[in-house]
Write an enzyme that holds these catalytic residues in place. Sequence first.
Site, PDB file in Angstrom:
ATOM      1  N   ASP A   1      -1.736   8.079 -24.979  1.00  0.00           N
ATOM      2  CA  ASP A   1      -1.638   7.598 -23.593  1.00  0.00           C
ATOM      3  C   ASP A   1      -0.223   7.188 -23.223  1.00  0.00           C
ATOM      4  O   ASP A   1       0.154   7.218 -22.056  1.00  0.00           O
ATOM      5  CB  ASP A   1      -2.605   6.440 -23.374  1.00  0.00           C
ATOM      6  CG  ASP A   1      -4.042   6.931 -23.480  1.00  0.00           C
ATOM      7  OD1 ASP A   1      -4.552   7.047 -24.613  1.00  0.00           O
ATOM      8  OD2 ASP A   1      -4.625   7.256 -22.433  1.00  0.00           O
TER       9      ASP A   1
ATOM     10  N   GLN B   1     -16.482   8.030 -25.418  1.00  0.00           N
ATOM     11  CA  GLN B   1     -15.815   9.260 -24.971  1.00  0.00           C
ATOM     12  C   GLN B   1     -15.915  10.360 -26.023  1.00  0.00           C
ATOM     13  O   GLN B   1     -15.900  11.538 -25.692  1.00  0.00           O
ATOM     14  CB  GLN B   1     -14.342   8.996 -24.641  1.00  0.00           C
ATOM     15  CG  GLN B   1     -14.120   8.209 -23.364  1.00  0.00           C
ATOM     16  CD  GLN B   1     -13.964   6.734 -23.640  1.00  0.00           C
ATOM     17  OE1 GLN B   1     -14.538   6.188 -24.583  1.00  0.00           O
ATOM     18  NE2 GLN B   1     -13.194   6.040 -22.813  1.00  0.00           N
TER      19      GLN B   1
ATOM     20  N   LYS C   1      -6.448   5.415 -27.596  1.00  0.00           N
ATOM     21  CA  LYS C   1      -7.716   4.692 -27.508  1.00  0.00           C
ATOM     22  C   LYS C   1      -7.911   3.723 -28.677  1.00  0.00           C
ATOM     23  O   LYS C   1      -7.586   4.048 -29.820  1.00  0.00           O
ATOM     24  CB  LYS C   1      -8.853   5.719 -27.453  1.00  0.00           C
ATOM     25  CG  LYS C   1     -10.241   5.162 -27.335  1.00  0.00           C
ATOM     26  CD  LYS C   1     -10.421   4.201 -26.181  1.00  0.00           C
ATOM     27  CE  LYS C   1     -10.042   4.791 -24.834  1.00  0.00           C
ATOM     28  NZ  LYS C   1     -10.122   3.801 -23.736  1.00  0.00           N
TER      29      LYS C   1
END
Length: 320
Positions: free
Chosen positions: A219, A178, A230
Amino acid sequence: MTGALDPERIVRLEEDAVVVLDQRRLPDELSELRCRDAAELADAIRVLAVRGAPAIGVAAAYGMALAAATAADLDEAYETLAASRPTAVNLRWALDEMRADPSRERARRIHADEVERCRRMGAHAAELMPPSARILTHCNAGGLATGGYGSAVGAIRAAAERGGVAHVWVDETRPLLQGARLTAFELEALGIPHAVIVDGAAASRMAAGEVDVVVTGADRIARNGDTANKIGTYGLAVLARYHAIPFVIVAPTSTIDPAAEDGAAIPIEERDGAEVTGRFPARNPAFDVTPGELISAIVTEEGVHRAPYAASLPAPVSVR
Ligand code: MRU
């Protein structure tokens, strides 16, 4: 055709579908995926066609609006979407916001609010950046991950607009890259100087004195400040502490989970080992939890919050 980072391009609601920019194909291809019901949208979330905690919340809100508009079973849509990914609490937050009023207008307001939150937290976080900052970031917490503007990348944007960013180190972020695919794509589009590094290179860049601050998204944030992000973020926070470098989390209040007392209460998604290697057995936890004590500041749209986080973190703010 609007730009790839336009909120409407990242995720939008049309008459008969939720349409997402397929992030699996970036940066090589700008293609869209049409999700015609909650099950198709849940699949798109599961395979990371649309990803990033606030962005999956926004997508799920549109999914509820689509279900309501097509007279589909709302409870079923809620459960299907809620089961798509476990770690980002924004998903359930947005679904709960939509339960009371599953209208298209409310879903669009959730989207607009999230982008506005990003702008506000970006401005707060930019205040923490030293002049000519050399920033290290992990994964993608840009507009693609939030539905527009970005959280950690929003902070970098806001600092850059003030002329304050010299360079950004972009962790490639194994296994799905990502950082290398999405954050680098966004920074290029924004004209912000950057270089991709392999995840294992962060320590040596810090030791060489080439990192002034580490900035990431989140998150799910527990009440005591323990933060899921992550996989690899925890290691960066340990490195930052060792090298006396500030470690800053930037995330909207929709990422705070008042029901999670600490990080132990955060469910960590385990993804298919085939994302790591197709040849050998693999373990693939998608997130890790950084203890609040390693975090210098958590920045939300409400401002800059410092330890003790149990006292300083705000509650999630509802749709306007
Ligand atoms: O698995 P992903 O790509 O959905 O991961 C989530 C993230 O993008 C990051 O952890 C990010 O830092 C938080 S979301 C802005």
